[in-house]
Structure formats: structure tokens, C-alpha cells
Design a protein around this motif. Structure first.
Motif, PDB file in Angstrom:
ATOM      1  N   THR A 139       5.541  -0.239  -4.067  1.00 36.14           N
ATOM      2  CA  THR A 139       6.989  -0.140  -4.273  1.00 36.14           C
ATOM      3  C   THR A 139       7.509   1.218  -3.824  1.00 36.14           C
ATOM      4  O   THR A 139       8.511   1.310  -3.095  1.00 36.14           O
ATOM      5  CB  THR A 139       7.327  -0.365  -5.757  1.00 36.14           C
ATOM      6  N   MET A 140       6.834   2.276  -4.227  1.00 32.83           N
ATOM      7  CA  MET A 140       7.292   3.621  -3.861  1.00 32.83           C
ATOM      8  C   MET A 140       7.188   3.883  -2.367  1.00 32.83           C
ATOM      9  O   MET A 140       8.026   4.580  -1.780  1.00 32.83           O
ATOM     10  CB  MET A 140       6.488   4.683  -4.628  1.00 32.83           C
ATOM     11  N   LEU A 141       6.182   3.308  -1.715  1.00 30.39           N
ATOM     12  CA  LEU A 141       5.862   3.650  -0.330  1.00 30.39           C
ATOM     13  C   LEU A 141       6.285   2.564   0.659  1.00 30.39           C
ATOM     14  O   LEU A 141       5.804   2.532   1.787  1.00 30.39           O
ATOM     15  CB  LEU A 141       4.355   3.913  -0.214  1.00 30.39           C
ATOM     16  N   LYS A 142       7.207   1.717   0.258  1.00 31.77           N
ATOM     17  CA  LYS A 142       7.584   0.583   1.107  1.00 31.77           C
ATOM     18  C   LYS A 142       8.200   1.012   2.433  1.00 31.77           C
ATOM     19  O   LYS A 142       8.176   0.252   3.411  1.00 31.77           O
ATOM     20  CB  LYS A 142       8.538  -0.347   0.361  1.00 31.77           C
ATOM     21  N   ASP A 143       8.743   2.218   2.499  1.00 30.01           N
ATOM     22  CA  ASP A 143       9.378   2.688   3.730  1.00 30.01           C
ATOM     23  C   ASP A 143       8.453   3.535   4.602  1.00 30.01           C
ATOM     24  O   ASP A 143       8.900   4.130   5.586  1.00 30.01           O
ATOM     25  CB  ASP A 143      10.632   3.510   3.389  1.00 30.01           C
ATOM     26  N   TYR A 144       7.171   3.598   4.237  1.00 31.56           N
ATOM     27  CA  TYR A 144       6.213   4.423   4.981  1.00 31.56           C
ATOM     28  C   TYR A 144       5.122   3.547   5.579  1.00 31.56           C
ATOM     29  O   TYR A 144       4.816   2.461   5.066  1.00 31.56           O
ATOM     30  CB  TYR A 144       5.575   5.471   4.063  1.00 31.56           C
ATOM     31  N   LYS A 145       4.537   4.045   6.661  1.00 31.85           N
ATOM     32  CA  LYS A 145       3.455   3.320   7.313  1.00 31.85           C
ATOM     33  C   LYS A 145       2.138   3.659   6.617  1.00 31.85           C
ATOM     34  O   LYS A 145       1.524   4.694   6.871  1.00 31.85           O
ATOM     35  CB  LYS A 145       3.387   3.694   8.793  1.00 31.85           C
ATOM     36  N   ILE A 146       1.726   2.772   5.727  1.00 32.83           N
ATOM     37  CA  ILE A 146       0.516   2.971   4.927  1.00 32.83           C
ATOM     38  C   ILE A 146      -0.185   1.627   4.796  1.00 32.83           C
ATOM     39  O   ILE A 146       0.446   0.573   4.738  1.00 32.83           O
ATOM     40  CB  ILE A 146       0.860   3.516   3.524  1.00 32.83           C
ATOM     41  N   SER A 147      -1.502   1.668   4.734  1.00 34.55           N
ATOM     42  CA  SER A 147      -2.266   0.454   4.466  1.00 34.55           C
ATOM     43  C   SER A 147      -3.175   0.682   3.269  1.00 34.55           C
ATOM     44  O   SER A 147      -3.484   1.813   2.912  1.00 34.55           O
ATOM     45  CB  SER A 147      -3.083   0.046   5.695  1.00 34.55           C
ATOM     46  N   TRP A 148      -3.586  -0.402   2.637  1.00 35.03           N
ATOM     47  CA  TRP A 148      -4.490  -0.356   1.494  1.00 35.03           C
ATOM     48  C   TRP A 148      -5.770  -1.081   1.873  1.00 35.03           C
ATOM     49  O   TRP A 148      -5.743  -2.097   2.584  1.00 35.03           O
ATOM     50  CB  TRP A 148      -3.861  -1.025   0.283  1.00 35.03           C
ATOM     51  N   THR A 149      -6.892  -0.567   1.393  1.00 32.61           N
ATOM     52  CA  THR A 149      -8.163  -1.194   1.710  1.00 32.61           C
ATOM     53  C   THR A 149      -9.139  -0.962   0.571  1.00 32.61           C
ATOM     54  O   THR A 149      -8.943  -0.078  -0.268  1.00 32.61           O
ATOM     55  CB  THR A 149      -8.762  -0.636   3.015  1.00 32.61           C
ATOM     56  N   GLY A 150     -10.210  -1.764   0.543  1.00 31.21           N
ATOM     57  CA  GLY A 150     -11.287  -1.556  -0.412  1.00 31.21           C
ATOM     58  C   GLY A 150     -10.923  -1.922  -1.834  1.00 31.21           C
ATOM     59  O   GLY A 150      -9.788  -2.284  -2.144  1.00 31.21           O
ATOM     60  N   VAL A 151     -11.908  -1.802  -2.697  1.00 30.86           N
ATOM     61  CA  VAL A 151     -11.705  -2.127  -4.106  1.00 30.86           C
ATOM     62  C   VAL A 151     -11.931  -0.927  -5.012  1.00 30.86           C
ATOM     63  O   VAL A 151     -11.502  -0.931  -6.167  1.00 30.86           O
ATOM     64  CB  VAL A 151     -12.615  -3.288  -4.553  1.00 30.86           C
ATOM     65  N   SER A 152     -12.601   0.108  -4.519  1.00 25.19           N
ATOM     66  CA  SER A 152     -12.842   1.292  -5.334  1.00 25.19           C
ATOM     67  C   SER A 152     -13.310   2.426  -4.444  1.00 25.19           C
ATOM     68  O   SER A 152     -13.588   2.242  -3.254  1.00 25.19           O
ATOM     69  CB  SER A 152     -13.910   1.015  -6.403  1.00 25.19           C
ATOM     70  N   ALA A 153     -13.430   3.619  -5.029  1.00 22.50           N
ATOM     71  CA  ALA A 153     -13.878   4.792  -4.284  1.00 22.50           C
ATOM     72  C   ALA A 153     -15.314   4.660  -3.809  1.00 22.50           C
ATOM     73  O   ALA A 153     -15.725   5.347  -2.870  1.00 22.50           O
ATOM     74  CB  ALA A 153     -13.734   6.040  -5.151  1.00 22.50           C
ATOM     75  N   THR A 154     -16.086   3.783  -4.434  1.00 24.38           N
ATOM     76  CA  THR A 154     -17.472   3.572  -4.015  1.00 24.38           C
ATOM     77  C   THR A 154     -17.638   2.312  -3.170  1.00 24.38           C
ATOM     78  O   THR A 154     -18.749   1.983  -2.768  1.00 24.38           O
ATOM     79  CB  THR A 154     -18.395   3.474  -5.246  1.00 24.38           C
ATOM     80  N   ASP A 155     -16.539   1.625  -2.897  1.00 20.62           N
ATOM     81  CA  ASP A 155     -16.587   0.403  -2.088  1.00 20.62           C
ATOM     82  C   ASP A 155     -15.275   0.299  -1.306  1.00 20.62           C
ATOM     83  O   ASP A 155     -14.371  -0.438  -1.668  1.00 20.62           O
ATOM     84  CB  ASP A 155     -16.784  -0.816  -2.993  1.00 20.62           C
ATOM     85  N   THR A 156     -15.198   1.042  -0.214  1.00 22.07           N
ATOM     86  CA  THR A 156     -13.953   1.128   0.553  1.00 22.07           C
ATOM     87  C   THR A 156     -13.765  -0.027   1.516  1.00 22.07           C
ATOM     88  O   THR A 156     -12.646  -0.264   1.992  1.00 22.07           O
ATOM     89  CB  THR A 156     -13.913   2.432   1.364  1.00 22.07           C
ATOM     90  N   GLY A 157     -14.834  -0.725   1.857  1.00 22.04           N
ATOM     91  CA  GLY A 157     -14.729  -1.807   2.825  1.00 22.04           C
ATOM     92  C   GLY A 157     -14.601  -1.337   4.259  1.00 22.04           C
ATOM     93  O   GLY A 157     -14.376  -2.149   5.164  1.00 22.04           O
ATOM     94  N   LEU A 158     -14.735  -0.037   4.496  1.00 20.57           N
ATOM     95  CA  LEU A 158     -14.611   0.515   5.846  1.00 20.57           C
ATOM     96  C   LEU A 158     -15.976   0.576   6.527  1.00 20.57           C
ATOM     97  O   LEU A 158     -17.007   0.718   5.867  1.00 20.57           O
ATOM     98  CB  LEU A 158     -13.985   1.912   5.793  1.00 20.57           C
ATOM     99  N   ALA A 159     -15.965   0.515   7.843  1.00 19.87           N
ATOM    100  CA  ALA A 159     -17.204   0.507   8.605  1.00 19.87           C
ATOM    101  C   ALA A 159     -17.869   1.885   8.593  1.00 19.87           C
ATOM    102  O   ALA A 159     -17.206   2.924   8.468  1.00 19.87           O
ATOM    103  CB  ALA A 159     -16.934   0.072  10.044  1.00 19.87           C
ATOM    104  N   THR A 160     -19.170   1.883   8.747  1.00 21.27           N
ATOM    105  CA  THR A 160     -19.932   3.127   8.803  1.00 21.27           C
ATOM    106  C   THR A 160     -19.496   3.973   9.998  1.00 21.27           C
ATOM    107  O   THR A 160     -19.302   3.456  11.105  1.00 21.27           O
ATOM    108  CB  THR A 160     -21.437   2.811   8.889  1.00 21.27           C
TER     109      THR A 160
END
Length: 373
Positions: A139-160
């Protein structure tokens, strides 16, 4: 309006007691904390009980107090981009973004102050465990180019080795569930959570749990002083080191080195605003057992462990300093001169006050690019 006196969640005490009885052994304090904060039925963060903001809220972080914090951070990020020779894609990953205020202020400052080339290279990603906080961020960042990923700081879902940039966090590491170690008569012991015959949650001491290597802490700890030990710090740094090809880790939090934590004590808190307003705060750790699911539970960040975990993840410690020094190096004093409203100025000064938030610590670690061809 002050918040009401906290009460135990209707089912939290019963469900935690049931878990203990079924397994037949007490919970480590880390296991207990994880249930209190993140259980989907009664967790403090999972159920949206937490409020972050001004002094009438549960707690206030530096970004919530002044946008000057984001201004200084934006300049630090630009310096890191420059040090990496201005990559065409520069990724900033914020782990645990609260209400989204820090991200908003960083991106606003970059749009206002930074060269077009830096803004064009920037890719801002948030990793957030709490579904409730994620909704607030979106809601706060609706006007900014941002994406969300992962489920936690220990499981980001990003590639090595996929990230060239910076992993940032503010008051994240203190939230990792802590074990509570204590030295009794020269022997290392651990404080667990058990349930007595009346159904009341109680503390008990026993041998240190197997997931902790006691040898490192035995030489550091002093008689009768509790020490927070957070194995999740190592899992977090391992994940950061895995995804980061080249770049930095910027960690801001309250805490200290292991030696100073061991010397001073007072390393844990379970806090809430009791009836009567923000001046009637209570931080006693016993609140965790009295009001599970209704209060936050934190431990002072052990920066020695973060550095050790970083070394194991191929991260080099570049700098460790007070928040005050970090902010002043990136133009905070000049920004402060432009704040004319007395209340806003006084609030912003707290961030560099050595007796207040200025004593927070800032750790910068770096990973050199590896040849992955």
C-alpha cells in the motif's frame, strides 16, 4: 489513545502447552519465540498485532522517525554502486521492510538527488515473512517500482550468484528467535520453556541444545549473565552469501559484540505498551511467558556472530561503527540543518544521539565477485 493492557491470546497458552506436553520435553526459547511471533493462528507478526510508527505504537524504528535516515542510506548505496564500477543492474534487497518507510525514503531520495544512471540501474526487491506487513508495504509503495520475492530472510527464492548489489536490513537480526544461554558455576546452561501442572508456562534450565556449539561461548560468557545465541543468523548469512555474486551487506541494529553482550547483560526483551501510554513501557522478558502472541520478543544483535557467519559465507567485514558515525558520513548533519520545524528536528536528532538511536551499530560486509563461468 494508549493500547490496552496486553492479554494472552485465547488459544496461545493452551496450544503452546499442548505442544510441550505432546513432545514430552521443554521448548528452546527460540522454538517458543517462533511460535509466539509467527504461528499462523496467534503469532504477533502473523496476526497483525504489531504496530510500527510513532511513540504510541509498539515500537519505532529509525526510518519511521525521520526521512533523513533514508536520504543518508541512498547516498551510501550510491557509493557502493560506484565501488562496483557502476553496474548496469544494481539490486537492492531489503530484508524485513516493516511498513515500507525505509524503501520509500530511499527511493524518493534517489529520484531527487542521484544521477539518472544510478536510478536506471536500480532494482529494489523486498523479502518479507509477514503477510500483514507485506500488505502494508504494498500500500505504501504502490507508486514505486518494487518487487517482492521469497518467504523469509533464509529462503529468498533467488538464484545462486544472481545478485550484484546490496542486501540491507534495519532491526532484522534482533528478531531472529534466540536461544538463552547462561553460565552457572562455570558450566554453560540453556533456559527452556516448560509447562507446570497448573498449565502455566515456566522457565527451566538444562543442558545446551545440540544445535549450539558451546565451546565458542564458554570462554566469553560470564557467571550469571544471559547471552542470546541465534543459529538463524548463520542460516541468514549463508543465504545472503549464496545469492550475492558481488556486492555488500548493510546491517543496522541494536546490539554489540559477543564480549560486550556477555559483560553487560540485559540482552533480551519482550515488550508492550501497558495501559497508561507510551511512558508505561515494560520490557521484562517474563512478558513473553505471560502474554504469548501479544508482545514482541527480541534479543540484542550479536554482531560477532554475524561477522563469523559472514566469514563462513565468503563475506569480508569492511566496517563496523555506530549509526551516528554512519549517518554523519553520508550528509546527515547537512540535511538536519534544512529541518526547521522544532519537533521534526528534535526527532531526527535522536538518530545521531549517542545516548539514543545513535548508539545502534552498522555493519558493512562485502563479497568479491567470483568467476562463475
Amino acid at each position: 489513545m494508549s493500547k490496552p493492557h496486553p492479554r494472552p491470546h485465547p488459544s496461545a497458552l493452551h496450544e503452546i502447552a499442548t505442544v510441550i506436553r505432546k513432545r514430552g520435553t521443554p521448548l528452546t526459547f527460540a522454538e517458543f519465540t517462533r511460535l509466539c511471533l509467527y504461528d499462523p493462528h496467534y503469532g504477533y507478526y502473523a496476526k497483525g498485532h504489531v504496530t510500527i510508527g510513532n511513540q504510541t505504537e509498539d515500537f519505532t524504528t529509525s526510518p519511521e522517525l525521520s526521512p533523513l535516515f533514508g536520504n543518508a542510506t541512498a547516498r551510501a548505496l550510491r557509493d557502493m554502486w560506484e565501488e562496483l564500477h557502476r553496474p548496469k543492474r544494481f539490486t537492492v534487497i531489503e530484508m524485513g521492510a516493516g511498513n515500507g518507510t525505509w524503501a520509500r525514503d530511499i527511493l524518493t531520495a534517489i529520484q531527487r538527488e542521484q544521477p539518472t544512471e544510478f536510478g536506471a540501474a536500480l532494482d529494489y526487491i523486498i523479502v518479507e515473512l509477514s503477510a500483514d506487513l507485506k500488505k502494508r508495504q504494498q500500500t505504501m509503495l504502490k507508486d514505486y517500482k518494487i518487487s517482492w520475492t521469497g518467504v523469509s530472510a533464509t529462503d529468498t527464492g533467488l538464484a545462486t550468484n544472481s545478485v550484484t548489489g546490496v542486501v540491507i536490513s534495519n532491526e532484522l537480526s534482533d528478531s531472529f528467535p534466540p536461544h538463552r544461554l547462561i553460565k552457572r558455576r562455570g558450566q554453560l546452561r540453556e533456559i527452556y520453556v516448560d509447562v507446570d501442572q497448573t498449565g502455566t508456562l515456566v522457565e527451566v534450565e538444562a543442558d545446551v541444545s545440540p544445535e549450539i556449539d558451546p565451546l565458542y561461548y564458554e570462554d566469553i560468557m560470564q557467571e550469571g549473565i544471559e547471552m542470546p545465541v541465534q543459529p538463524m543468523l548463520f542460516a541468514w548469512m549463508e543465504e545472503v552469501g549464496r545469492i550475492l555474486h558481488e556486492g555488500f551487506v548493510l546491517t543496522i541494529d541494536y546490539g554489540n559484540t559477543a564480549e560486550l553482550l556477555a559483560a553487560h547483560g540485559d540482552n533480551f526483551a519482550a515488550y508492550a505498551i501497558f495501559e497508561g501510554g507510551p511512558e508505561v513501557r515494560n520490557y521484562a522478558i517474563r512478558n513473553a511467558l505471560r502474554y504469548p502472541g501479544r508482545v514482541d520478543i527480541t534479543a540484542k544483535a550479536n554482531f560477532s556472530d554475524i561477522m563469523r557467519a559472514g566469514t563462513a559465507a565468503h563475506l569480508i567485514t569492511e566496517n563496523y561503527e555506530y549509526q551516528r558515525d554512519f549517518l554523519l558520513r553520508y550528509g546527515y548533519a547537512l540535511d538536519l540543518q534544512l529541518v526547521h520545524e522544532p519537533a521534526a528536528k528534535a526527532t531526527a536528532e535522536r538518530l545521531i544521539d549517542p545516548g539514543d538511536l545513535g548508539e545502534f551499530k552498522v555493519l558493512i560486509q562485502k563479497k568479491q565477485g567470483l568467476d562463475i563461468s
